[in-house]
Scaffold this active site. Structure first.
Site, PDB file in Angstrom:
ATOM      1  CD1 TRP A 175      43.194  36.040  36.232  1.00  0.00           C
ATOM      2  CD2 TRP A 175      41.288  36.694  35.910  1.00  0.00           C
ATOM      3  NE1 TRP A 175      42.897  35.848  35.249  1.00  0.00           N
ATOM      4  CE2 TRP A 175      41.422  35.962  35.291  1.00  0.00           C
ATOM      5  CE3 TRP A 175      40.286  36.645  36.500  1.00  0.00           C
ATOM      6  CZ2 TRP A 175      40.451  35.140  33.975  1.00  0.00           C
ATOM      7  CZ3 TRP A 175      38.646  36.579  35.628  1.00  0.00           C
ATOM      8  CH2 TRP A 175      39.320  35.672  34.744  1.00  0.00           C
ATOM      9  CE1 TYR A 193      43.282  33.755  31.648  1.00  0.00           C
ATOM     10  CE2 TYR A 193      44.608  35.774  33.051  1.00  0.00           C
ATOM     11  CZ  TYR A 193      44.002  35.607  31.401  1.00  0.00           C
ATOM     12  OH  TYR A 193      42.835  36.219  31.648  1.00  0.00           O
ATOM     13  CD  GLU A 207      38.073  38.275  33.257  1.00  0.00           C
ATOM     14  OE1 GLU A 207      37.836  39.309  34.479  1.00  0.00           O
ATOM     15  OE2 GLU A 207      38.540  39.155  32.698  1.00  0.00           O
TER      16      GLU A 207
END
Length: 185
Positions: free
Chosen positions: A47, A17, A39
């Site tokens: 995350w 990522y 988000e």
């Protein structure tokens, strides 16, 4: 071994990522919406939790197709609440549906969501020059401004912290730290 930003763990998923997506400018509305959804769900969580469930989110939310999501019925909403593969937060799921509708309103007004969101940075990423973790902000005056604008338009789960993380994810700001191999030289 590559030198990466401080927040990247040993997780292969996290590294991929970081190396291939985070901080890369995104101008297509489909991906911009995907990150808005991710988000939203990340608020209050790590995350990596979201990255681990990303494919589940993709499946549950029709490949992040905002036009389909905008038309979700109560029964679809209730089925999402039963989906163990995603974060089953009532308010966040409802907000994704509402935000899809609002996303399309912004597209109608500006021609695309991309034109709207990127106008805040005149279409070009802000390249920050942070050396250490402590220097990277959670919010900025700009994320405050964008957050206020989105909230005024009715968007939910778009506080300044969420918006700054969004700006980092979609490359509106490049916050790769100076020792990271992805930092623009």
């Amino acid at each position: 071994m590559k030198s990466r930003c401080f927040w990247v763990s040993d997780s292969k998923l996290y590294q991929e990522y970081h190396d291939n997506e985070w901080g890369q400018p995104v101008y297509d509305d489909e991906t911009l919406f995907e990150f808005l959804v991710l988000e939203t769900f990340q608020a209050g969580l790590s995350w990596i939790t979201i990255l681990n469930k990303r494919e589940n989110f993709r499946k549950a939310f029709n490949n992040f197709d905002y036009e389909k999501i905008a038309k979700y019925t109560e029964s679809k909403y209730l089925s999402l609440l039963q989906d163990a593969g995603i974060i089953r937060n009532k308010l966040k799921i409802k907000s994704v549906i509402a935000n899809a509708q609002l996303f399309m309103q912004v597209q109608e007004e500006f021609g695309s969501f991309s034109k709207f969101i990127w106008s805040y940075v005149e279409g070009k990423p802000i390249i920050n020059k942070f050396h250490k973790r402590e220097e990277v902000p959670a919010t900025t005056e700009l994320s405050d401004k964008i957050s206020k604008d989105l909230k005024k338009r009715g968007f939910k789960f778009v506080g300044s912290t969420v918006i700054y993380a969004y700006m980092q994810a979609v490359g509106m700001v490049n916050d790769h730290t100076t020792e990271c191999y992805k930092y623009p030289k």
